[in-house]
Design a protein around this motif. Structure first.
Motif, PDB file in Angstrom:
ATOM      1  N   ASN A   1      27.739  32.682  86.390  1.00 27.60           N
ATOM      2  CA  ASN A   1      28.589  33.415  87.627  1.00 27.60           C
ATOM      3  C   ASN A   1      27.820  33.711  88.742  1.00 27.60           C
ATOM      4  OD1 ASN A   1      30.986  33.261  85.866  1.00 27.60           O
ATOM      5  ND2 ASN A   1      30.860  35.362  85.091  1.00 27.60           N
ATOM      6  N   ALA A   2      26.625  34.026  88.519  1.00 22.14           N
ATOM      7  CA  ALA A   2      25.713  34.337  89.681  1.00 22.14           C
ATOM      8  C   ALA A   2      25.259  33.115  90.444  1.00 22.14           C
ATOM      9  CB  ALA A   2      24.683  35.340  89.261  1.00 22.14           C
ATOM     10  N   LEU A   3      24.974  32.182  89.484  1.00 26.44           N
ATOM     11  CA  LEU A   3      24.442  30.933  89.838  1.00 26.44           C
ATOM     12  C   LEU A   3      25.413  30.178  90.553  1.00 26.44           C
ATOM     13  CD1 LEU A   3      22.075  28.710  89.480  1.00 26.44           C
ATOM     14  CD2 LEU A   3      23.178  28.004  87.318  1.00 26.44           C
ATOM     15  N   ILE A   4      26.496  30.123  90.020  1.00 25.07           N
ATOM     16  CA  ILE A   4      27.485  29.245  90.622  1.00 25.07           C
ATOM     17  C   ILE A   4      27.942  29.676  92.017  1.00 25.07           C
ATOM     18  CG2 ILE A   4      30.087  28.978  90.782  1.00 25.07           C
ATOM     19  CD1 ILE A   4      28.869  26.890  89.151  1.00 25.07           C
ATOM     20  N   ASP A   5      27.774  30.952  92.109  1.00 27.55           N
ATOM     21  CA  ASP A   5      28.044  31.709  93.817  1.00 27.55           C
ATOM     22  C   ASP A   5      26.864  31.055  94.548  1.00 27.55           C
ATOM     23  OD1 ASP A   5      30.544  32.740  93.056  1.00 27.55           O
ATOM     24  OD2 ASP A   5      29.837  34.808  93.159  1.00 27.55           O
ATOM     25  N   SER A   6      25.840  31.436  94.020  1.00 26.75           N
ATOM     26  CA  SER A   6      24.724  31.135  94.710  1.00 26.75           C
ATOM     27  C   SER A   6      24.754  29.745  95.508  1.00 26.75           C
ATOM     28  CB  SER A   6      23.435  31.377  94.295  1.00 26.75           C
ATOM     29  OG  SER A   6      23.149  30.188  92.978  1.00 26.75           O
TER      30      SER A   6
ATOM     31  N   LEU B   1      25.927  25.579  99.764  1.00 26.62           N
ATOM     32  CA  LEU B   1      26.222  24.323 100.161  1.00 26.62           C
ATOM     33  C   LEU B   1      27.741  24.567 101.284  1.00 26.62           C
ATOM     34  CD1 LEU B   1      26.689  22.446  96.822  1.00 26.62           C
ATOM     35  CD2 LEU B   1      24.930  22.063  98.430  1.00 26.62           C
ATOM     36  N   TRP B   2      28.420  25.609 101.166  1.00 26.76           N
ATOM     37  CA  TRP B   2      29.272  25.713 101.923  1.00 26.76           C
ATOM     38  C   TRP B   2      28.871  25.981 103.538  1.00 26.76           C
ATOM     39  CZ3 TRP B   2      30.481  30.344 104.753  1.00 26.76           C
ATOM     40  CH2 TRP B   2      31.609  30.371 105.342  1.00 26.76           C
ATOM     41  N   LYS B   3      27.720  26.878 103.420  1.00 27.20           N
ATOM     42  CA  LYS B   3      27.205  27.433 104.755  1.00 27.20           C
ATOM     43  C   LYS B   3      26.607  26.189 105.367  1.00 27.20           C
ATOM     44  CE  LYS B   3      26.375  31.107 106.058  1.00 27.20           C
ATOM     45  NZ  LYS B   3      27.102  32.177 106.939  1.00 27.20           N
ATOM     46  N   THR B   4      25.849  25.337 104.545  1.00 28.01           N
ATOM     47  CA  THR B   4      25.397  24.014 105.111  1.00 28.01           C
ATOM     48  C   THR B   4      26.499  23.185 105.800  1.00 28.01           C
ATOM     49  OG1 THR B   4      23.668  24.074 103.528  1.00 28.01           O
ATOM     50  CG2 THR B   4      23.954  22.069 104.583  1.00 28.01           C
ATOM     51  N   ILE B   5      27.378  22.766 104.803  1.00 26.00           N
ATOM     52  CA  ILE B   5      28.630  21.976 105.518  1.00 26.00           C
ATOM     53  C   ILE B   5      29.120  22.534 106.825  1.00 26.00           C
ATOM     54  CG2 ILE B   5      31.003  21.203 104.983  1.00 26.00           C
ATOM     55  CD1 ILE B   5      29.826  21.147 101.995  1.00 26.00           C
ATOM     56  N   ASN B   6      29.482  24.105 106.704  1.00 25.13           N
ATOM     57  CA  ASN B   6      29.921  24.832 107.727  1.00 25.13           C
ATOM     58  C   ASN B   6      29.231  24.621 109.211  1.00 25.13           C
ATOM     59  OD1 ASN B   6      32.457  26.324 108.609  1.00 25.13           O
ATOM     60  ND2 ASN B   6      31.008  27.762 108.860  1.00 25.13           N
TER      61      ASN B   6
ATOM     62  N   ASP C   1      25.476  39.960  99.033  1.00 25.40           N
ATOM     63  CA  ASP C   1      26.321  39.472 100.185  1.00 25.40           C
ATOM     64  C   ASP C   1      26.889  38.220 100.077  1.00 25.40           C
ATOM     65  OD1 ASP C   1      23.760  38.525 100.008  1.00 25.40           O
ATOM     66  OD2 ASP C   1      23.428  38.294 102.136  1.00 25.40           O
ATOM     67  N   ALA C   2      26.434  37.284  99.282  1.00 23.92           N
ATOM     68  CA  ALA C   2      27.262  35.912  99.311  1.00 23.92           C
ATOM     69  C   ALA C   2      28.473  36.003  98.324  1.00 23.92           C
ATOM     70  CB  ALA C   2      26.335  34.849  98.761  1.00 23.92           C
TER      71      ALA C   2
ATOM     72  N   ILE D   1      21.074  37.230  91.420  1.00 23.71           N
ATOM     73  CA  ILE D   1      20.104  36.193  91.795  1.00 23.71           C
ATOM     74  C   ILE D   1      19.986  35.982  93.526  1.00 23.71           C
ATOM     75  CG2 ILE D   1      20.411  33.583  92.051  1.00 23.71           C
ATOM     76  CD1 ILE D   1      21.493  33.291  89.204  1.00 23.71           C
ATOM     77  N   GLN D   2      18.888  36.057  93.732  1.00 25.69           N
ATOM     78  CA  GLN D   2      18.509  35.416  95.179  1.00 25.69           C
ATOM     79  C   GLN D   2      18.164  34.184  95.368  1.00 25.69           C
ATOM     80  OE1 GLN D   2      19.609  39.006  96.683  1.00 25.69           O
ATOM     81  NE2 GLN D   2      18.089  37.944  98.162  1.00 25.69           N
ATOM     82  N   THR D   3      18.630  33.643  96.437  1.00 27.72           N
ATOM     83  CA  THR D   3      18.478  32.288  96.988  1.00 27.72           C
ATOM     84  C   THR D   3      17.884  32.073  98.274  1.00 27.72           C
ATOM     85  OG1 THR D   3      20.272  31.924  95.101  1.00 27.72           O
ATOM     86  CG2 THR D   3      19.812  29.946  96.376  1.00 27.72           C
ATOM     87  N   THR D   4      17.636  30.813  98.543  1.00 28.72           N
ATOM     88  CA  THR D   4      17.222  30.687  99.897  1.00 28.72           C
ATOM     89  C   THR D   4      17.193  29.113 100.196  1.00 28.72           C
ATOM     90  OG1 THR D   4      15.623  30.794 101.611  1.00 28.72           O
ATOM     91  CG2 THR D   4      14.788  30.239  99.486  1.00 28.72           C
ATOM     92  N   ASP D   5      17.500  28.823 101.596  1.00 27.04           N
ATOM     93  CA  ASP D   5      17.481  27.412 101.879  1.00 27.04           C
ATOM     94  C   ASP D   5      16.398  27.182 102.707  1.00 27.04           C
ATOM     95  OD1 ASP D   5      18.197  28.527 104.239  1.00 27.04           O
ATOM     96  OD2 ASP D   5      20.237  28.021 104.638  1.00 27.04           O
ATOM     97  N   GLY D   6      15.380  28.094 102.775  1.00 26.08           N
ATOM     98  CA  GLY D   6      14.165  27.834 103.752  1.00 26.08           C
ATOM     99  C   GLY D   6      14.236  28.781 105.078  1.00 26.08           C
ATOM    100  N   GLU D   7      15.662  28.981 105.537  1.00 22.93           N
ATOM    101  CA  GLU D   7      15.617  29.697 106.634  1.00 22.93           C
ATOM    102  C   GLU D   7      16.484  30.867 106.470  1.00 22.93           C
ATOM    103  OE1 GLU D   7      17.970  27.120 109.115  1.00 22.93           O
ATOM    104  OE2 GLU D   7      16.344  25.625 109.238  1.00 22.93           O
ATOM    105  N   LYS D   8      17.380  31.146 105.216  1.00 21.92           N
ATOM    106  CA  LYS D   8      18.052  32.285 105.276  1.00 21.92           C
ATOM    107  C   LYS D   8      18.046  32.446 103.807  1.00 21.92           C
ATOM    108  CE  LYS D   8      20.988  32.082 108.948  1.00 21.92           C
ATOM    109  NZ  LYS D   8      22.469  32.132 109.806  1.00 21.92           N
ATOM    110  N   GLU D   9      18.328  33.812 103.335  1.00 21.41           N
ATOM    111  CA  GLU D   9      18.322  34.124 101.878  1.00 21.41           C
ATOM    112  C   GLU D   9      19.679  34.983 101.520  1.00 21.41           C
ATOM    113  OE1 GLU D   9      15.755  37.265  99.628  1.00 21.41           O
ATOM    114  OE2 GLU D   9      14.464  35.399  99.950  1.00 21.41           O
ATOM    115  N   TRP D  10      20.246  34.845 100.456  1.00 22.59           N
ATOM    116  CA  TRP D  10      21.400  35.336 100.074  1.00 22.59           C
ATOM    117  C   TRP D  10      21.366  35.899  98.567  1.00 22.59           C
ATOM    118  CZ3 TRP D  10      21.048  30.354 101.627  1.00 22.59           C
ATOM    119  CH2 TRP D  10      21.256  29.269 100.370  1.00 22.59           C
ATOM    120  N   GLY D  11      22.229  37.024  98.425  1.00 29.40           N
ATOM    121  CA  GLY D  11      22.367  37.464  97.002  1.00 29.40           C
ATOM    122  C   GLY D  11      23.683  37.336  96.372  1.00 29.40           C
ATOM    123  N   THR D  12      23.577  36.858  95.013  1.00 28.66           N
ATOM    124  CA  THR D  12      25.169  36.864  94.401  1.00 28.66           C
ATOM    125  C   THR D  12      24.776  37.731  93.128  1.00 28.66           C
ATOM    126  OG1 THR D  12      23.961  34.587  93.366  1.00 28.66           O
ATOM    127  CG2 THR D  12      25.441  34.378  95.310  1.00 28.66           C
TER     128      THR D  12
END
Length: 529
Positions: free
Chosen positions: A510-515, A520-525, A381-382, A486-497
């Motif tokens: 490529n998957a790592l960079i997207d994650s 970071l973009w979601k946090t800043i936003n 999704d990310a 790759i699946q990644t989380t910030d402790g609250e939400k999870e996203w896939g790349t």
């Protein structure tokens, strides 16, 4: 319409499934969830079989259930042993549960080959055990083990075992398809014969306990209810020995949403998906995305025509509203997708797009080209959101790659060293870092984080949780194209790349960079708003 009572045996029959091992704490947690769901009976285990089950019955007394009764499980007394002297029967009473399920043999084959006793003694074993427990004030549910197989071999004897249990004080007679080999039309015919045997008296309460060895446990349960059975047994997610038990996550919504029965109330049924996933998690099993009703893909729509129709009227491609079982609709984006899919997905992300926007056509073409190369956005999704926002002119690239290098060195003493060098551009400044790791991807992740942390301290919260590699063109051997998810989380939400390349390191990068970019973009936003 008769009341349907639900008897859950996840903690006993479900725990006998291969690879499933519930701790006492696990069983207590699941029991609380089942009570919240509105289950009427929770079978906790067999007190005489192992110390874990005995411990469960001690601990469960400390819990307070709103609706569920806890039931212990056990067998009839042993052959040629007085019921009051049988250790297993004594332990059932010591469990101090309001209900007890007793199984007895209804198949002559089992009486003679497994118990090594006479048919008459088996009837006495059933009579003595049920009457003894009922006389102690315990609610007795009699499980007629192998009933359908027993009926096929010797219907008179199988029916006689039911009569003995009923006259001894059993409140429910549960017809068990223990080997799971009976088909729905046979269940119907045999239940008709059972009612005839009891002269159609609805004072007799019948139950059904179906196994799934023929793939029809749910169907057998539903037809049994149509034939007047009012006590339904099964497990969450169909867990159980061999091929499992009747899956209550299919049985319950079918009864309630399709057949007009109400085993649960409407609000409780909405908890079904949550409970199904909770049990999978406790059992340390990955949820089956394709499970009916509760699977993540149960209400997923991929074809463009489907999505377009769904947006106009969900009934076009959904047999029930996903919310009725606590699930949700998913509109997937893929090479088969049209503009309707993308408009819907964008709306879920908080992006409003005019369906006539020419950039949509451009995005559809990009997706089709990417998936033709090997990309897959269904589980990423990310990566899709990055592609979407970039196409719409919203640049979320917080940094750019100038180059990376990975060195893997195998030393004579057996140790393997992996080192990654990363050079990236951040706000017109070049960061050049080196880091080691347990393999190339880990080393790249460490080097990238080392470069980014001075600029983005929130990176500390972003963690990789899963890494999958899929070979897309097996016939090409080691030169095959690779897809990395790759699946990644910030402790609250999870996203896939996702990343794709003939080079596994590049695909992983490529998957790592997207994650990292997405996190970071979601946090800043979020901080801006």
């Amino acid at each position: 319409m008769q009341r349907i009572e639900v008897y859950d045996t996840t903690l006993r029959d479900g725990s006998q499934g291969e690879g499933i091992n519930f701790s006492v704490y696990d069983k207590l947690q699941i029991a609380k969830k089942l009570d919240e769901l509105g289950i009427h009976y929770i079978e906790g285990g067999w007190p005489g079989s192992n110390p874990k089950d005995a411990s469960f019955f001690r601990e469960v007394k400390k819990l307070s259930f709103k609706r569920a009764k806890v039931s212990a499980f056990g067998s009839t007394r042993r052959a040629d042993v007085k019921v009051e002297e049988d250790r297993n029967v004594r332990l059932l009473l010591e469990a101090e549960t309001p209900a007890v399920a007793i199984f007895g043999k209804s198949w002559t084959l089992h009486v003679q080959e497994a118990l090594k006793t006479t048919l008459e003694e088996n009837l006495r074993m059933i009579d003595d055990t049920v009457s003894y427990l009922a006389g102690k004030g315990v609610e007795v549910l009699y499980d007629a083990e192998h009933f359908f197989d027993g009926f096929k071999d010797d219907p008179d004897y199988a029916l006689k075992t039911l009569k003995v249990a009923w006259e001894a004080g059993a409140r429910v007679l549960v017809l068990c398809d223990t080997n799971g080999g009976t088909l729905p039309f046979e269940v119907e015919e045999i239940i008709d014969r059972v009612w005839d045997y009891f002269n159609g008296s609805r004072d007799v309460v019948l139950g059904i306990h179906a196994h799934n060895d023929s793939g029809v446990a749910v169907a057998n349960t539903l037809v049994a209810v149509r034939k007047g059975v009012s006590h339904v047994q099964g497990t969450i997610n169909g867990l159980g020995e061999r091929c499992g038990n009747a899956n209550l996550c299919s049985v319950l919504p079918n009864l309630q949403l399709k057949m007009g029965y109400c085993p649960l109330n409407e609000e409780d049924l909405k908890k079904l998906t949550e409970v199904a996933h909770f049990v999978y998690e406790i059992a340390n099993l990955r949820p089956n995305d394709y499970d009916p009703y509760v699977g993540r893909s149960a209400f997923a729509h991929k074809g463009g025509i489907h999505a377009s129709a769904m947006l106009r009227n969900p009934r076009t491609y959904e047999h029930v509203p996903p919310e009725s079982v606590g699930n949700r609709r998913k509109i997937l984006v893929s090479e088969q997708a049209g503009r309707s899919n993308i408009v819907h997905r964008a709306k879920e992300m908080g992006i409003e797009i005019d369906p006539r926007d020419p950039r949509l056509f451009e995005l559809v073409q990009k997706i089709k080209e990417a998936e033709n190369y090997g990309y897959q956005y269904e589980g990423a999704d990310a990566s899709f959101e990055i592609l979407l926002r970039n196409t719409l002119g919203e640049n979320i690239d917080l940094f750019s790659l100038k180059g990376f290098r990975v060195i893997v060195e195998k030393r004579e003493e057996g140790e393997t060293i992996t080192e990654a060098t990363v050079k990236i551009d951040i706000e017109n400044e070049v960061a050049h870092t080196v880091a080691e790791g347990d393999g190339p991807v880990h080393a790249l992740d460490n080097a990238l984080r080392k470069a980014l942390k001075p600029y983005f301290p929130d990176l500390e919260r972003i963690k990789l949780t899963d890494y999958k590699v899929r070979v897309l063109s097996e016939k090409e051997g080691t030169a095959a194209k690779i897809r990395v998810l790759i699946q990644t989380t910030d402790g609250e939400k999870e996203w896939g790349t996702v990343g794709v390349s003939t080079n596994i390191i590049e695909a992983s990068w490529n998957a790592l960079i997207d994650s990292i970019k997405y996190g970071l973009w979601k946090t800043i936003n979020q901080k801006k708003h």
